[in-house]
Design a protein around this motif. Sequence first.
Motif, short mmCIF file in Angstrom:
data_model
loop_
_atom_site.label_atom_id
_atom_site.label_comp_id
_atom_site.label_asym_id
_atom_site.label_seq_id
_atom_site.Cartn_x
_atom_site.Cartn_y
_atom_site.Cartn_z
N MET A 18 0.33 -8.43 11.81
CA MET A 18 1.84 -8.73 11.91
C MET A 18 2.06 -7.42 12.81
N HIS A 19 3.07 -7.66 13.60
CA HIS A 19 3.70 -6.67 14.60
C HIS A 19 5.20 -6.36 13.81
N ILE A 20 5.14 -5.08 13.39
CA ILE A 20 6.56 -4.61 13.16
C ILE A 20 7.10 -3.59 13.91
N VAL A 21 8.64 -3.60 14.08
CA VAL A 21 9.35 -2.63 14.99
C VAL A 21 10.14 -2.07 13.57
N ILE A 22 10.30 -0.55 13.76
CA ILE A 22 10.92 0.20 12.73
C ILE A 22 11.73 0.94 13.68
N THR A 23 13.09 1.16 13.56
CA THR A 23 13.87 2.24 14.06
C THR A 23 14.28 3.14 13.02
N GLY A 24 14.12 4.28 13.85
CA GLY A 24 14.38 5.49 12.91
C GLY A 24 13.26 5.93 12.14
N ALA A 25 11.90 5.82 12.64
CA ALA A 25 10.67 5.85 11.87
C ALA A 25 10.11 7.38 11.83
N ASN A 26 10.93 8.28 12.26
CA ASN A 26 10.52 9.75 12.36
C ASN A 26 10.97 10.64 11.13
N ARG A 27 11.41 9.95 10.10
CA ARG A 27 11.86 10.76 9.10
C ARG A 27 12.26 9.74 7.74
N GLY A 28 12.30 10.34 6.69
CA GLY A 28 12.68 9.53 5.59
C GLY A 28 12.16 8.36 5.31
N ILE A 29 13.18 7.42 4.80
CA ILE A 29 12.72 6.07 4.40
C ILE A 29 11.75 5.49 5.68
N GLY A 30 12.38 5.89 6.84
CA GLY A 30 11.83 5.13 8.04
C GLY A 30 10.06 5.61 8.37
N GLN A 31 9.96 6.68 8.16
CA GLN A 31 8.55 7.08 8.19
C GLN A 31 7.86 6.86 7.15
N ALA A 32 8.26 6.80 5.77
CA ALA A 32 7.50 6.32 4.76
C ALA A 32 7.10 4.67 5.19
N LEU A 33 8.00 3.89 5.37
CA LEU A 33 7.89 2.54 5.75
C LEU A 33 6.60 2.43 6.69
N ASP A 34 6.76 3.49 7.95
CA ASP A 34 5.77 3.53 8.92
C ASP A 34 4.62 3.32 8.29
N THR A 35 4.28 4.46 7.73
CA THR A 35 3.08 4.90 6.99
C THR A 35 2.71 3.75 6.15
N THR A 36 3.53 3.40 5.34
CA THR A 36 3.12 2.27 4.43
C THR A 36 2.52 0.89 4.87
N LEU A 37 3.35 0.52 6.04
CA LEU A 37 2.95 -0.72 6.72
C LEU A 37 1.79 -0.50 7.44
N ARG A 38 1.56 0.46 8.18
CA ARG A 38 0.23 0.79 8.67
C ARG A 38 -0.87 0.71 7.68
N ALA A 39 -0.82 1.33 6.48
CA ALA A 39 -1.85 1.32 5.83
C ALA A 39 -2.23 -0.18 5.30
N LYS A 40 -1.11 -1.08 5.34
CA LYS A 40 -1.56 -2.43 5.04
C LYS A 40 -2.06 -3.20 6.14
N GLY A 41 -2.24 -2.54 7.37
CA GLY A 41 -3.23 -3.04 8.24
C GLY A 41 -2.37 -3.72 9.46
N HIS A 42 -0.80 -3.44 9.30
CA HIS A 42 0.03 -4.11 10.33
C HIS A 42 0.06 -3.11 11.64
N GLN A 43 0.41 -3.74 12.66
CA GLN A 43 0.58 -3.15 13.80
C GLN A 43 2.19 -2.77 13.99
N VAL A 44 2.43 -1.40 13.84
CA VAL A 44 3.69 -0.90 13.85
C VAL A 44 4.17 -0.15 15.13
N THR A 45 5.28 -0.34 15.49
CA THR A 45 5.88 0.18 16.67
C THR A 45 7.03 1.00 15.91
N GLY A 46 6.93 2.45 15.84
CA GLY A 46 8.08 2.91 15.08
C GLY A 46 8.84 3.72 16.52
N THR A 47 10.27 3.77 16.16
CA THR A 47 10.95 4.42 17.15
C THR A 47 11.58 5.41 16.67
#
Length: 214
Positions: A1-30
Amino acid sequence: MHIVITGANRGIGQALDTTLRAKGHQVTGTSRKGGEFEHLDVTDPASQAALAKQLDTSPIDLLVCNAGVYLDKHENLAEGYAPEIWAQSFAVNVTGVFMTVQSLLPNLQLSAAPKIAIISSTMASQERAPGGAYIYRASKAAALNLGRNLATDLHHIGIAVGIYHPGWVRTDMGGSQADISVDEAATGLAARFDALSLDTTGCFENWDGRPHAF
């Protein structure tokens, strides 16, 4: 699954980026600052267009509109809440969400089961109004309203929209006395995203799955 997350550089966004990547998803963090993430200033139409061009015809299965600011935490009613703080807050927390959805809508439509998750707040609730933080509360309430209306308008093209309170989280914004860690919030939110469907579109939920009061 390809996921785009805005504000992925800190806080909740960063944790979501890490968590969703660990689940095997393709993540585009911004991030507005770029760096290790794709550059996106959600308030800038040119930046929005540049990201859309870069993603080209790549399907987006989940768009997480997480980027947000809380600029009036220390303002007071007697002499605070300057007009520029209102403008900056709504530009990021409301207009930025709308422009991100609008610019990446073609990519969402390329997915078989597209979803949009808007990170709002318990402070958006009109039933819970303890006062203060007028700008942040108003902007998050507007983001909630935006999400509810998008859920109606996008239902016929198969896009589900959920609005979520991430909890009172120990971040720079939430403070050290908050209830839960960013990892707890991210794990809970990831489960909410998985559960989101056209049957539940327009939901306003807590990070742990409990319905939130509007």
